[in-house]
Design a protein around this motif. Structure first.
Motif, mmCIF file in Angstrom:
data_model
loop_
_atom_site.group_PDB
_atom_site.id
_atom_site.type_symbol
_atom_site.label_atom_id
_atom_site.label_comp_id
_atom_site.label_asym_id
_atom_site.label_seq_id
_atom_site.Cartn_x
_atom_site.Cartn_y
_atom_site.Cartn_z
ATOM 1 N N LYS A 210 30.370 32.382 44.779
ATOM 2 C CA LYS A 210 30.264 32.495 43.322
ATOM 3 C C LYS A 210 30.109 33.952 42.907
ATOM 4 C CE LYS A 210 28.286 27.900 42.592
ATOM 5 N NZ LYS A 210 27.058 27.138 42.273
ATOM 6 N N CYS A 211 29.323 34.694 43.680
ATOM 7 C CA CYS A 211 29.149 36.116 43.367
ATOM 8 C C CYS A 211 30.458 36.871 43.543
ATOM 9 C CB CYS A 211 28.064 36.719 44.257
ATOM 10 S SG CYS A 211 26.381 36.189 43.832
ATOM 11 N N ALA A 212 31.239 36.489 44.541
ATOM 12 C CA ALA A 212 32.543 37.123 44.747
ATOM 13 C C ALA A 212 33.473 36.833 43.573
ATOM 14 C CB ALA A 212 33.166 36.632 46.052
ATOM 15 N N ALA A 213 33.428 35.593 43.083
ATOM 16 C CA ALA A 213 34.253 35.231 41.931
ATOM 17 C C ALA A 213 33.802 35.985 40.685
ATOM 18 C CB ALA A 213 34.176 33.720 41.689
ATOM 19 N N GLU A 214 32.492 36.129 40.528
ATOM 20 C CA GLU A 214 31.971 36.886 39.385
ATOM 21 C C GLU A 214 32.431 38.338 39.456
ATOM 22 O OE1 GLU A 214 27.799 36.343 39.704
ATOM 23 O OE2 GLU A 214 27.782 34.456 38.605
#
Length: 228
Positions: A210-214
């Motif tokens: 999720k952090c990578a997508a953010e």
């Protein structure tokens, strides 16, 4: 005992409750990570099907947000407590001493593993597990947030990719970078057509992704390719 913990094959349930930290101190048993993977896939499918039929007038974006919220770590940890999984988890001594029974990441992961194991225990019949899982969703759905949040970052990035580039799915490459077994740290990178678009760190694979997508979304905004 909750029905989700009623198994014909008790060995399968024991495996679902067994975290890797327990195996490190008790060699010879199997941990629950493969079952966790299976349970995650089942919960994602059942939640999507549930929302599609329960809310016939709801749009795709809202269903995506609702689905993300129904199966995120915080919500699954609540389900785990409802079932009584917290103190049934089989953890190593170190994990227990550091509060593992109250760790939402461990609780949610164990819930996923139990769902996967229950599916296998019922001869891979999804209809045997669907009503049980939907009962959790029925209780949770009125409180699921309707506003956009970081929870659906992966879905938002995927939507941008498919609308801009075409029918290609972002690929997440995740590796463990450290941390103890009961609180591992991960680094995730999201790639599109082999190009790294974002990266992020988290205490679990899902959180890192999720952090990578953010990060990917932030980069798009900085380039003027995506509105806030």
């Amino acid at each position: 005992m909750h029905k989700l913990l009623t198994f014909r094959n008790e060995k399968l349930l024991r495996q679902a409750l067994t975290h890797r930290s327990f195996i490190n101190e008790n060699p010879g048993e199997a941990h629950n990570e493969r079952l966790e993977f299976l349970g995650d896939a089942l919960l994602t499918f059942i939640s999507g099907d549930y929302l599609y039929h329960r809310y016939p007038d709801m749009g795709e974006d809202e269903m995506t947000r609702r689905r993300s919220s129904l199966v995120d770590e915080k919500q699954l940890a609540k389900f785990a407590l409802e079932v009584g999984l917290d103190f049934r988890m089989r953890l190593g001594r170190g994990a227990i001493q550091e509060g593992g029974f109250n760790n939402p990441n461990l609780q949610s992961s164990t819930f996923e593993a139990v769902v996967g194991a229950y599916y296998l225990d019922n001869d891979r019949d999804i209809e045997a597990i669907r009503p049980l899982i939907e009962s959790f969703f029925n209780a949770a759905s009125p409180t699921v947030p309707e506003t956009r949040s970081h929870i659906d970052a992966k879905n938002r990035f995927q939507a941008w990719v498919q609308a801009t580039i075409g029918s290609v799915l972002p690929k997440y490459v995740t590796e463990r970078t450290g941390g103890p077994d009961h609180a591992p740290e991960y680094l995730a990178r999201v790639l599109v057509n082999g190009k790294v678009c974002g990266e992020g760190k988290g205490c679990g694979k899902k959180g890192a992704e999720k952090c990578a997508a953010e990060d990917a979304l932030s980069r798009l905004k900085a380039q003027g390719l995506l509105e806030g």
